[in-house]
Design a protein around this motif. Structure first.
Motif, PDB file in Angstrom:
ATOM      1  N   VAL A 226       0.840  -1.195   0.000  1.00 41.08           N
ATOM      2  CA  VAL A 226       0.000   0.000   0.000  1.00 41.08           C
ATOM      3  C   VAL A 226       0.879   1.250   0.000  1.00 41.08           C
ATOM      4  CG1 VAL A 226      -1.703   1.313   1.313  1.00 41.08           C
ATOM      5  CG2 VAL A 226      -1.923  -1.170   1.117  1.00 41.08           C
ATOM      6  N   ALA A 227       1.973   1.202   0.749  1.00 39.50           N
ATOM      7  CA  ALA A 227       2.884   2.351   0.797  1.00 39.50           C
ATOM      8  C   ALA A 227       3.469   2.642  -0.585  1.00 39.50           C
ATOM      9  CB  ALA A 227       4.001   2.092   1.801  1.00 39.50           C
ATOM     10  N   GLN A 228       3.781   1.591  -1.342  1.00 31.10           N
ATOM     11  CA  GLN A 228       4.287   1.795  -2.701  1.00 31.10           C
ATOM     12  C   GLN A 228       3.242   2.455  -3.584  1.00 31.10           C
ATOM     13  OE1 GLN A 228       5.960  -2.452  -2.980  1.00 31.10           O
ATOM     14  NE2 GLN A 228       7.002  -1.388  -4.623  1.00 31.10           N
ATOM     15  N   LEU A 229       2.005   1.969  -3.493  1.00 28.53           N
ATOM     16  CA  LEU A 229       0.934   2.546  -4.304  1.00 28.53           C
ATOM     17  C   LEU A 229       0.739   4.027  -3.977  1.00 28.53           C
ATOM     18  CD1 LEU A 229      -1.738  -0.308  -4.187  1.00 28.53           C
ATOM     19  CD2 LEU A 229      -0.264   0.314  -6.111  1.00 28.53           C
ATOM     20  N   LEU A 230       0.781   4.354  -2.683  1.00 29.89           N
ATOM     21  CA  LEU A 230       0.620   5.750  -2.275  1.00 29.89           C
ATOM     22  C   LEU A 230       1.787   6.609  -2.750  1.00 29.89           C
ATOM     23  CD1 LEU A 230      -0.820   5.317   1.321  1.00 29.89           C
ATOM     24  CD2 LEU A 230      -1.929   6.504  -0.573  1.00 29.89           C
ATOM     25  N   ALA A 231       2.992   6.068  -2.655  1.00 30.44           N
ATOM     26  CA  ALA A 231       4.169   6.825  -3.098  1.00 30.44           C
ATOM     27  C   ALA A 231       4.111   7.087  -4.597  1.00 30.44           C
ATOM     28  CB  ALA A 231       5.440   6.067  -2.731  1.00 30.44           C
ATOM     29  N   GLU A 232       3.702   6.082  -5.353  1.00 33.33           N
ATOM     30  CA  GLU A 232       3.599   6.254  -6.802  1.00 33.33           C
ATOM     31  C   GLU A 232       2.513   7.260  -7.159  1.00 33.33           C
ATOM     32  OE1 GLU A 232       3.018   2.375  -8.400  1.00 33.33           O
ATOM     33  OE2 GLU A 232       5.038   1.685  -7.874  1.00 33.33           O
ATOM     34  N   ALA A 233       1.381   7.197  -6.445  1.00 31.66           N
ATOM     35  CA  ALA A 233       0.299   8.148  -6.703  1.00 31.66           C
ATOM     36  C   ALA A 233       0.729   9.563  -6.328  1.00 31.66           C
ATOM     37  CB  ALA A 233      -0.949   7.745  -5.920  1.00 31.66           C
ATOM     38  N   SER A 234       1.433   9.699  -5.205  1.00 32.24           N
ATOM     39  CA  SER A 234       1.882  11.023  -4.756  1.00 32.24           C
ATOM     40  C   SER A 234       2.818  11.677  -5.756  1.00 32.24           C
ATOM     41  CB  SER A 234       2.587  10.905  -3.401  1.00 32.24           C
ATOM     42  OG  SER A 234       1.696  10.458  -2.404  1.00 32.24           O
ATOM     43  N   ALA A 235       3.562  10.855  -6.480  1.00 32.42           N
ATOM     44  CA  ALA A 235       4.493  11.400  -7.473  1.00 32.42           C
ATOM     45  C   ALA A 235       3.780  11.869  -8.734  1.00 32.42           C
ATOM     46  CB  ALA A 235       5.535  10.339  -7.834  1.00 32.42           C
ATOM     47  N   LYS A 236       2.514  11.494  -8.873  1.00 37.58           N
ATOM     48  CA  LYS A 236       1.770  11.815 -10.093  1.00 37.58           C
ATOM     49  C   LYS A 236       0.817  12.993  -9.928  1.00 37.58           C
ATOM     50  CE  LYS A 236       1.702   6.971 -11.625  1.00 37.58           C
ATOM     51  NZ  LYS A 236       0.828   5.796 -11.887  1.00 37.58           N
ATOM     52  N   VAL A 237       0.578  13.423  -8.678  1.00 41.21           N
ATOM     53  CA  VAL A 237      -0.421  14.474  -8.460  1.00 41.21           C
ATOM     54  C   VAL A 237       0.136  15.592  -7.586  1.00 41.21           C
ATOM     55  CG1 VAL A 237      -2.316  12.816  -8.644  1.00 41.21           C
ATOM     56  CG2 VAL A 237      -1.410  13.393  -6.404  1.00 41.21           C
ATOM     57  N   GLY A 305      -6.506  11.836   3.588  1.00 37.41           N
ATOM     58  CA  GLY A 305      -5.670  12.281   2.482  1.00 37.41           C
ATOM     59  C   GLY A 305      -4.996  11.179   1.698  1.00 37.41           C
ATOM     60  N   LYS A 306      -5.272   9.926   2.034  1.00 32.14           N
ATOM     61  CA  LYS A 306      -4.630   8.819   1.320  1.00 32.14           C
ATOM     62  C   LYS A 306      -5.491   8.324   0.155  1.00 32.14           C
ATOM     63  CE  LYS A 306      -1.900   7.308   5.284  1.00 32.14           C
ATOM     64  NZ  LYS A 306      -1.551   6.190   6.199  1.00 32.14           N
ATOM     65  N   ILE A 307      -6.758   8.053   0.433  1.00 31.72           N
ATOM     66  CA  ILE A 307      -7.655   7.610  -0.632  1.00 31.72           C
ATOM     67  C   ILE A 307      -7.778   8.691  -1.697  1.00 31.72           C
ATOM     68  CG2 ILE A 307     -10.069   7.050  -1.153  1.00 31.72           C
ATOM     69  CD1 ILE A 307     -10.178   5.603   1.541  1.00 31.72           C
ATOM     70  N   SER A 308      -7.792   9.953  -1.267  1.00 33.06           N
ATOM     71  CA  SER A 308      -7.906  11.051  -2.232  1.00 33.06           C
ATOM     72  C   SER A 308      -6.662  11.148  -3.111  1.00 33.06           C
ATOM     73  CB  SER A 308      -8.150  12.373  -1.508  1.00 33.06           C
ATOM     74  OG  SER A 308      -7.127  12.639  -0.575  1.00 33.06           O
ATOM     75  N   THR A 309      -5.501  10.795  -2.578  1.00 38.56           N
ATOM     76  CA  THR A 309      -4.281  10.793  -3.386  1.00 38.56           C
ATOM     77  C   THR A 309      -4.371   9.741  -4.481  1.00 38.56           C
ATOM     78  OG1 THR A 309      -2.961  11.549  -1.502  1.00 38.56           O
ATOM     79  CG2 THR A 309      -1.775  10.511  -3.327  1.00 38.56           C
ATOM     80  N   LEU A 310      -4.813   8.540  -4.102  1.00 38.31           N
ATOM     81  CA  LEU A 310      -4.993   7.477  -5.094  1.00 38.31           C
ATOM     82  C   LEU A 310      -6.047   7.872  -6.126  1.00 38.31           C
ATOM     83  CD1 LEU A 310      -4.996   4.441  -2.626  1.00 38.31           C
ATOM     84  CD2 LEU A 310      -3.165   5.038  -4.220  1.00 38.31           C
ATOM     85  N   ALA A 311      -7.126   8.500  -5.652  1.00 37.01           N
ATOM     86  CA  ALA A 311      -8.208   8.890  -6.557  1.00 37.01           C
ATOM     87  C   ALA A 311      -7.766   9.986  -7.519  1.00 37.01           C
ATOM     88  CB  ALA A 311      -9.417   9.354  -5.746  1.00 37.01           C
ATOM     89  N   ALA A 312      -7.010  10.955  -7.028  1.00 35.81           N
ATOM     90  CA  ALA A 312      -6.533  12.033  -7.902  1.00 35.81           C
ATOM     91  C   ALA A 312      -5.620  11.481  -8.992  1.00 35.81           C
ATOM     92  CB  ALA A 312      -5.811  13.094  -7.076  1.00 35.81           C
ATOM     93  N   ALA A 313      -4.790  10.500  -8.627  1.00 36.29           N
ATOM     94  CA  ALA A 313      -3.925   9.874  -9.631  1.00 36.29           C
ATOM     95  C   ALA A 313      -4.767   9.138 -10.673  1.00 36.29           C
ATOM     96  CB  ALA A 313      -2.953   8.914  -8.957  1.00 36.29           C
ATOM     97  N   THR A 314      -5.819   8.467 -10.210  1.00 32.47           N
ATOM     98  CA  THR A 314      -6.715   7.771 -11.139  1.00 32.47           C
ATOM     99  C   THR A 314      -7.404   8.763 -12.069  1.00 32.47           C
ATOM    100  OG1 THR A 314      -7.113   5.966  -9.584  1.00 32.47           O
ATOM    101  CG2 THR A 314      -8.762   6.305 -11.300  1.00 32.47           C
ATOM    102  N   LEU A 315      -7.882   9.868 -11.517  1.00 32.11           N
ATOM    103  CA  LEU A 315      -8.542  10.883 -12.335  1.00 32.11           C
ATOM    104  C   LEU A 315      -7.606  11.421 -13.413  1.00 32.11           C
ATOM    105  CD1 LEU A 315     -10.505  12.789  -9.548  1.00 32.11           C
ATOM    106  CD2 LEU A 315     -11.517  11.585 -11.498  1.00 32.11           C
TER     107      LEU A 315
END
Length: 342
Positions: A226-237, A305-315
């Motif tokens: 999960v930490a990897q997914l969040l880190a990758e999403a954080s780098a995209k948004v 602020g975690k689910i929203s990070t993943l969601a923003a990357a998806t958007l």
């Protein structure tokens, strides 16, 4: 020989290099130390030839799969390892050649079915099979106290008494031991009768490792944490601060859509003024009907602020290229004293 022991909490990793050729092997790397391993190898002028996991870890995240791509170098495990990313699978007695160094594999099942130790001229890397003053547990998947008894008393403890022992864990700040010291003083090794040893191991009342399921899932499959997914999403948004959003709401800004991704009851209990509700679980299915303009600026928010990070990357991946996430989520919004509406 170049020898570096890298502790991470209770985990122990080892970078072992040949001084003459600068070839090296990295043993039991831990995920949070990836940059450290790469930097240390570069600093010492070492070329990592092999990345070894002594077994499938259940209490932390292996860095082998990521380092396999970064260094790059092949991942080495025992042939019974379930990990699909293992490049080289060893049998009992197989040897790795690292410059002028030789490391021989001993299959030592018990803690896990794929456990192995690596024997050098003066030391043995015991993974979780033999610890300083203890042994690996046998109550996790593929553990077997009978197999551990045989691995210890029929293999490891037959090595020379002066051989240094370097385990994959120690929680008391110790760096190493010897085979002789463990034979003499390790409480678990005083049970030299198989039945007594097995009964002792089966009676241990140990709590489950904190990250058991996630560690096994990722280490067995090469999947992401999960930490990897969040880190990758954080780098995209990008993110928006609480103060910035508050000022925009106060100024009646119309250039932003606030998207609350929480469940309905949480949204109705209190949300940021003007926010629209779209649960994260329905985002991909309803986004085209809910967000008609792909050029609009969308601020995704959730509780922490975690689910929203993943969601923003998806958007952003879906084409909403101005999507951002709220830093800190609704929890931080409340703590800052900003208003909510129900």
């Amino acid at each position: 020989m170049i020898f570096e022991q890298i502790p991470t909490g209770g985990c122990q990793s080892y970078l072992v290099g040949c001084e003459a050729t600068r070839a090296a092997v990295l043993i039991d790397p831990e995920f949070s130390q990836i940059d450290r391993y790469v930097g240390l190898a570069g600093q010492l002028g070492l070329h990592v030839r092999y990345i070894v996991d002594t077994h499938t870890h259940a209490d932390h995240f292996s860095a082998s799969h990521e380092l396999q791509k970064l260094l790059p170098a092949p991942v080495v495990m025992h042939r019974l390892s379930p990990a699909p990313y293992a490049d080289l699978r060893l049998d009992d007695g197989d040897m790795l050649i690292v410059g002028e160094l030789r490391l021989q594999a001993l299959h030592t099942p018990g803690h896990t079915g794929d456990s192995m130790c690596l024997v050098m001229a003066d030391r043995v890397f015991t993974g979780d099979t033999l610890l300083i003053g203890g042994t690996g547990r046998t109550d996790l998947p593929t553990g077997d106290p009978h197999a551990l008894f045989e691995s210890l008393f029929d293999k490891l403890l037959k090595l020379p008494r002066e051989m240094l022992v370097y385990p994959a864990h120690d929680y008391k700040g110790r760096t190493h031991s010897t085979i002789g010291d463990e034979i003499d003083a390790n409480p678990r090794l005083q049970k030299t009768d198989r039945a007594e040893f097995v009964a002792m191991m089966q009676s241990l009342d140990l709590s489950a490792p904190t990250h058991l399921t996630e560690a096994l899932r990722t280490n067995m499959s090469g999947g992401k944490t999960v930490a990897q997914l969040l880190a990758e999403a954080s780098a995209k948004v990008p993110f928006m601060s609480l103060a910035e959003l508050h000022s925009r709401i106060g100024g009646n800004s119309r250039d932003i859509v606030i998207l609350d991704l929480r469940e309905k009851d949480a949204f109705e209990a209190g949300h940021i003024p003007g926010a629209r509700h779209l649960p994260r679980g329905q985002l991909e299915l309803r986004v085209n009907s809910e967000l008609l303009d792909p050029t609009v600026r969308i601020l995704a928010c959730c509780e922490f602020g975690k689910i929203s990070t993943l969601a923003a990357a998806t958007l952003r991946e879906l084409g909403f290229t101005r999507a951002v996430a709220l830093d800190g989520g609704l929890t931080a919004w409340r703590e800052a004293g900003y208003e909510l509406e129900a």
